[in-house]
Each structure stands twice: as C-alpha cells, then as structure tokens.
Design an enzyme around this catalytic site. Structure first.
Site, PDB file in Angstrom:
ATOM      1  N   ASP A 481       0.827  -1.208   0.000  1.00  9.51           N
ATOM      2  CA  ASP A 481       0.000   0.000   0.000  1.00  9.51           C
ATOM      3  C   ASP A 481       0.863   1.260   0.000  1.00  9.51           C
ATOM      4  O   ASP A 481       2.058   1.215   0.309  1.00  9.51           O
ATOM      5  CB  ASP A 481      -0.890  -0.043   1.257  1.00  9.51           C
ATOM      6  CG  ASP A 481      -2.219   0.660   1.054  1.00  9.51           C
ATOM      7  OD1 ASP A 481      -2.330   1.460   0.112  1.00  9.51           O
ATOM      8  OD2 ASP A 481      -3.138   0.417   1.862  1.00  9.51           O
ATOM      9  N   ASP A 551     -10.920   2.270  -2.874  1.00 12.27           N
ATOM     10  CA  ASP A 551     -11.411   1.998  -1.519  1.00 12.27           C
ATOM     11  C   ASP A 551     -12.931   2.100  -1.473  1.00 12.27           C
ATOM     12  O   ASP A 551     -13.531   1.812  -0.437  1.00 12.27           O
ATOM     13  CB  ASP A 551     -10.795   2.997  -0.527  1.00 12.27           C
ATOM     14  CG  ASP A 551      -9.474   2.491   0.040  1.00 12.27           C
ATOM     15  OD1 ASP A 551      -9.100   1.344  -0.262  1.00 12.27           O
ATOM     16  OD2 ASP A 551      -8.823   3.244   0.779  1.00 12.27           O
TER      17      ASP A 551
HETATM   18  C1  GLA Z   1      -5.741   2.002   2.463  1.00 10.45           C
HETATM   19  C2  GLA Z   1      -6.137   0.871   1.548  1.00 10.45           C
HETATM   20  C3  GLA Z   1      -7.175   0.008   2.230  1.00 10.45           C
HETATM   21  C4  GLA Z   1      -6.629  -0.521   3.533  1.00 10.45           C
HETATM   22  C5  GLA Z   1      -6.184   0.630   4.408  1.00 10.45           C
HETATM   23  C6  GLA Z   1      -5.474   0.138   5.634  1.00 10.45           C
HETATM   24  O1  GLA Z   1      -6.776   2.886   2.647  1.00 10.45           O
HETATM   25  O2  GLA Z   1      -6.600   1.353   0.338  1.00 10.45           O
HETATM   26  O3  GLA Z   1      -7.542  -1.055   1.383  1.00 10.45           O
HETATM   27  O4  GLA Z   1      -5.561  -1.378   3.273  1.00 10.45           O
HETATM   28  O5  GLA Z   1      -5.293   1.501   3.713  1.00 10.45           O
HETATM   29  O6  GLA Z   1      -4.997   1.165   6.414  1.00 10.45           O
END
Ligand code: GLA
Length: 728
Positions: A481, A551
C-alpha cells in the site's frame, strides 16, 4: 519487417498490423513527421503530405538552414521538438547549458534497426521476444553542447503497438541540466479531435472526460509524487464521431508511476502536438560529463474501431508483455481481506475464524490487512516497524501464516513500506530518512511521512524488513500500500543542485526495491494499492499482478470506477470485493447478488465479516464462488466489450469473450431506474462468425446475437444478472 528505412527518400516507416507511423529526414539532419494513422502499404508519394508552404506570416522565423526553401520549423510537423530555435510551440525537450543558454539544436547522426526491444535501465517497460518487435534507434547530436539524444521506437507488429522512449547522453565536458524531456511527442496536421482522459479522487477513480480540443493547450499532470487518483497517465485523441465501437483513436499510456505530464497543443494552423512524459514542473536533472538519462516509456496505440479496440489492445499488451512472473498467466485466487471486516480490531482467533469460514465457502486466500505490526492499533503509529504486534498476535505472524495455511487456504499480508509514522521506532532512529526539508515543518498525511527512497540505505532497509517477514515461508501474497502523496519534497542526502531530482529518484528507488523483492520471492503474488487506485498505472503493472482498484466498494459506484479503469487496465488486474451493507463508504444497501456480479467483473474477492453472515447469505456466497471459479478464465484472460456505459444511463453491460470465442459472459446491471428498468435487446460483439451459442437452453446464431441482440429481462433498480453463452 515492421520498421523500414527507405533510403532514397530518407523515410522511416514504422508499421504494425493496422497502423503506420512515418517520418523523414530533411536536408540530412532535421526530422519531419509525416503521418500516424491506419496502415499504409505503399508509401510512394507520402513525402507530398509535407506542407512546404510554411512561410505564412513574417512572425514565423525561417530556420537558417532552410532559407532557400523559406522553411520554418515553427510550422512544420516535427518528430521530437527541442526548444530554442524557430519552433516556439510546446517543446518535448528543454535543457540548460554551461553558458546559461537554453538553445538545443539536434542534428541526425545515424540510426540502427534491430530485432527485439531493449530493456530500459532501472525502469519498467514493455518487453518483447526477439521475433515480437523491432526497434529503431535514431541518434541525434548537438555539436555545440555535446548532447546526444537517442530516440527509441519499438513496433509490435501483431499487437498493434508502438513504444517510445528517449535517452539523453552528455558526450561533452560540461554539465547539462535537463529541464524537460518527454517520452514522446506526436504532431498531427489537424485539430479535429476530442481529448479524452481519466480523472478522479479517492473513492471516485477513473471518470472519463471527453472534450474538444481548442486553440491553445490542454495539459494534465501530477506533481504528487505518484501518478495519483486525480489523473491517470493516459490520454487519447479521438475523432469527433468516435464511439466505443467505431472511429479512430490515438491513445497514449505512460509506463511510469510518478509525476507525469501529458497534453496537446493546437497551433495557429490547427496542427496538434500531443506529448507525454515525466512532469517538467519541479523537475531538473543534472547530467555530468559521460552520464545519461532515460525517460520512461510511452505506449502508443492506434485504433480504427473505437475505444473498445483501443482498450483490448492495451489489455493484451499489458497482460502479455508487461506483467511478469509466475502469476502472469495463472488464474488469480479468490481472496478475503479482513480490512472492512475488522479494521484494526482483530486478534489471532478472529483471523483464524475468518480463515475457517473462508475455507468452508470456497475462498482460496486470506489477506491480513493493516494493524498486524509494531504497536499499530490505529493509523497514528508504527509504520516502518515491520515486526509482529504481539498484543494482537502473541505467537507471531509466522505462526499465524502457518495456521491459516494448515486450514487449507493461502495467507497474504499487508505492508506500507514506503512510509514512516513519526511515532515509530524507525523514525526515532532515523528522523532524516523521510522526504523533508530541514528547516520546514513536515506536513502529515494520514498521520504519516514518506520515506526517502532516493536514498540507497532506505531502499535496503525496506527490502530487508519486508524480506525478513516473507522469509517465514507461508506468506504467498502481499498487498503493498501507499497512502499519502509528497509534500516538502527534499532529500537530506542530495546536494542543493540535485534537489529537483528527488521525486524521480524516489520512483527509481521504488522500482529497484520492487524488483529485488520480486526476484527474491518469485512465488509471492503481489498486489499494489494506493488508497485504492492512487497509483494504478502501467509502471506498477510490471511488478504487481493486481491492484486494489478503489477503496469505494459500493457496487453501483464500482461500475463506473471499473468501467473507467478498464480503458487501459485489464480486468484481471482490477481488485474488486464484495463488502457489507450498508456500504461503509456510501451507506447504500445493494443486494448481495449485484455486489457479487459487480466484483466478478474484476479480480474477485470478499471484504466483510463472513463469520457474521446468515445461512442464506453463506449459501449465496458459495454459489457466487462456484460461479466465479467456472467463469474466471473468461474474465481474466478473455476480451472485454463494454456494451453499455454506466456513465450514460440506467444500465451497464460488460461482455467477456474467451480468446477462442467458445464462451461468453454477459453481465447486466441496472441503476438509477425510477421504478423498474425495461427489457432491452443488447447486441453482443466479438462472437465467432457462422457459429451458434447456447444460453438458458436456447440456441442463437452469432449473427442473430450481434445483429438483433439478446433479450434481457426486467430487473429492479440496483440489480445484476449474468448470462452465460457456450458455443455449439
Ligand atoms: C488504504 C487501503 C485500504 C486498507 C487501508 C489500511 O486505505 O486502500 O484497502 O488497506 O489503507 O490502512
């Protein structure tokens, strides 16, 4: 031969199955662009495309070498325009020399044509077997400054693609500062185009914008350190009448994940200059004597059959010639991610319960998301401290991975290795390892700072800390990420005159880190993520076999996000999960069937607490999984036809056709209908001619389905349905 040099005309002809790209030498040194478009088989007379009547107004100076002909490069179609002389339109190249001058005058030195395609040093690029592509390298030289530029073109004849990159070499004795060096520039002799690009935000990625070109310039860029949610490094010039299925499109995609710019300038004669490359804003690169600099690669696709064909060309190229590794051609596992199921609130028992239930439902992989390391119980701390959070997982991550694997599903783990929390051991130990400027306050994003990947020791730390965890052996997947953009860009390890190199050096450092991890753990499937689709670009696809698309998991919003993303990205790369209702981002309640079908149009998975679902829901999920396992090869490896867009009305249709055309999945969704959506005959595409298909025990000829269409049923608002067709 897909690249031809016609010596008596000094003409270069780059050919793919359906397109031609032609330019020529004038007076033995200036490169004049002549044509890009549908394939031309006989080029005799093509030089007459050149409009020599350049001198319209006195305002336009005449190039000294062209005085006799009264020729002005300001009015010429140019192959790769450098700044400083007569052509004062938007340049592809701008540099500063030892005397403070910014004038570049490149002259042709030579060229070579060879089979295959070279790799770009330290950068991701499309690759080719030696019989798949041919490459032309033209060397240009500026005798006054000692600068050489190498223009590189590779033609993929069968795939209908041309790639471009440029290398600058300082062969002189003095420093040269590069200010702007585009990966490609293409001049067109008209401006009758629409400019199409993808823009968005987190939770609203990849909306398609289409607007006519007007006099002057349209310029899209990112200065955020990542390609970003706001704009994708892709654009297309399309004829006014171009649709999804018909009409001409010239498309450009950059294999790069950092700051980029792209655009088109329409000049006073209605010529259009299109360009793409690293963002020249806040960029400088110091080239010392003997050093070279290579741009990222630009991929050019020409389609005569609308945006649909353009996308399928990108999908084929990126699946076959950009993606790599063990999973390149392997079906992607169905996963469950615990993020929306637990957020930070989990322990070993909860995760093992999720794993057991997942196994029972037919899910193949469990991904443990944020919160498993350091002291991380919320997003204010511990990024950088990549060891187990023993409050939550007393027996450690290796033991959990082993237990999940013993349950009979694979185990995956979340990392955000490019970041550091100010409240972390790593930051306390190395406060200067983040991107920052000594005397200024550091802005936080999601409570975190960005590590300075322009520094080798920082890259080494990331490789070793991630590798230590992966070495336990039972981790078969990572989600990588990246949750904030850059601010106060600076590196304490670089001298003042190299500070404008930080953003690009960061991306080179990142590519180096990813390459080392990919090489050391070839069996680990790697997913990319940047708060959803904030860095979902072709550069990343060289390392990651899938990407978390957004997300926003609301199925109806996802139709638009996945539709827009599919302009360039293949479905098998687009992570798509069924989440709980009411949806955590939008509060909307969409039926489980619709949520499932929408997620099946991408890389399918779940992201909800499956230990809390009813028996009916569990049965439905089992059926979804069984269905997806049956059709996933068609979706992941097949051809996508976007039959109806969610941006245009109440219905969306996606059709996936297997490469052998034997199987077809037609996905149908309704949204925003007042009461009930009426039935509709939807015309299928891409079927095998002279054949017949069976769907729901009925036989239809391919001709019938394509000409008259398939009758879909009445559906309530926010519903989904899939129709499966088998060739007879
Ligand atoms: C980001 C990602 C999510 C999740 C969060 C965790 O927002 O896009 O899918 O992994 O971080 O903190």
């Amino acid at each position: 031969m897909s690249i031809e040099y016609i010596s008596d005309k000094e003409l270069f002809h780059i050919k793919t199955k359906n397109s031609s790209y032609i330019f020529r030498l004038r007076k033995g040194y200036e490169l004049e662009h002549l044509y890009y478009g549908e394939r031309i088989n006989d080029t005799r007379g093509i030089e007459f495309l050149s409009d020599d009547n350049f001198l319209g107004a006195t305002l336009h100076a005449i190039d000294s070498e062209f005085t006799e002909e009264k020729l002005s490069t300001d009015r010429m179609l140019r192959e790769y325009p450098f700044y400083g002389s007569v052509d004062l339109r938007c340049p592809a190249f701008h540099a500063e020399y030892r005397d403070g001058s910014r004038v570049t005058k490149m002259k042709y030195l030579g060229h070579k044509i060879f089979s295959g395609k070279p790799e770009l040093d330290g950068l991701p690029s499309v690759y080719a077997k030696s019989d798949e592509a041919q490459t032309l390298e033209i060397t240009m030289a500026d005798s006054f400054t000692g600068l050489n530029l190498i223009y590189r073109y590779s033609a993929f004849e069968e795939l209908d693609v041309i790639t471009r990159s440029v290398t600058a070499v300082n062969t002189g004795n003095s420093e040269i500062t590069l200010d702007k060096i585009m990966s490609c520039s293409v001049d067109f002799d008209n401006s009758d185009f629409d400019f199409v690009h993808l823009h968005g935000e987190a939770w609203r990625e990849c909306e398609i914008e289409r607007k006519p070109l007007v006099n002057g310039e349209v310029r899209i860029s990112s200065a955020r350190g990542a390609s970003s949610h706001l704009h994708s490094p892709f654009f297309a010039l399309a004829n006014k009448n171009t649709t999804e299925f018909e009409g001409e499109v010239f498309a450009f995609s950059l294999v790069y994940s950092g700051n980029f710019e792209l655009g088109a300038e329409v000049d006073s004669l209605k010529n259009t200059r299109a360009y793409m490359g690293i963002n020249s804003f806040d960029f400088k690169w110091l080239l010392e004597s003997g050093q070279s600099f290579t741009t990222p690669e630009a991929v050019m696709v020409h389609s005569s059959n609308g945006f649909g064909e353009m996308s399928r060309t990108f999908h084929n190229l990126y699946r076959n010639n950009l993606a790599r590794g063990k999973y390149q051609n392997a079906v992607r596992p169905i996963l469950i991610n615990n993020w929306e199921a637990t957020y930070f609130d989990f322990n070993e028992e909860k995760i093992l319960n999720l794993a057991s239930k997942a196994k029972e439902l037919g899910i193949e992989l469990l991904v443990l998301d944020d919160g498993w390391f350091g002291k991380r119980n919320d997003d204010t701390l511990s990024l950088g401290d990549w060891y187990t959070n023993t409050d939550k997982l007393p027996e450690g991550i290796a033991s959990l991975a082993k237990k999940v694997t013993e349950i009979g599903i694979k185990f995956g783990l979340w990392f955000e290795p490019e970041m550091v929390s100010p409240n972390s051991e790593l930051y306390r130990k190395h406060p200067d390892w983040c991107i920052h400027i000594e005397v200024r306050e550091k802005s936080l994003g999601r409570n975190q700072l960005v590590l300075d990947l322009s520094r080798k020791e920082v890259c080494d730390y990331i490789v070793s800390s991630v590798s230590d965890i992966l070495s336990c052996g039972n981790i078969s997947y990572i989600k990588w990420d990246m949750n904030r953009n850059f601010t106060e860009i600076g590196s304490s390890a670089l001298p003042p005159k190299r500070q404008s190199e930080v953003a690009h050096r960061y991306i080179l450092g990142l590519y180096n880190v990813l390459e080392r991890i990919k090489t050391a753990f070839p069996d680990v499937l790697m997913e990319g993520c940047a708060s959803g689709g904030g860095r979902f670009d072709a550069g990343m696809m060289y390392y990651f076999n899938q990407f978390w698309t957004s997300d926003n998991t609301d199925a109806i919003d996802r139709l638009k996000i996945q539709y827009g993303t599919s302009m360039v990205m293949p479905s098998m790369f687009m992570g798509a999960h069924v989440s709980a209702v009411p949806n955590h981002q939008t509060g909307r309640t969409i039926p489980l069937e619709t949520r499932g079908l929408c997620a099946m149009c991408g890389q399918f998975g779940y992201e909800l607490d499956i230990t809390q679902i009813s028996d009916d829901e569990a049965d439905e999920i089992k059926n979804q999984i069984e269905l997806y396992k049956n059709i996933r090869e068609v979706i992941q490896f097949g051809d996508l036809y976007r039959l109806k867009s969610p941006f245009d009305g109440e219905k969306t249709f996606f059709e996936f056709v297997s490469k052998d055309k034997a199987r077809v999945c037609l996905f149908y969704f309704t949204h925003s209908c007042a009461v009930q959506c009426n039935t509709e005959k939807i015309k299928l595409k891409g079927l095998k001619p002279d054949s017949a298909y069976k769907c729901n025990k009925q036989i239809y000829s391919a001709e019938f389905l394509e000409r008259f269409g398939f009758d879909t049923e009445n559906l309530q608002d926010n519903s989904g349905k899939v129709y499966l067709f088998e060739i007879q």
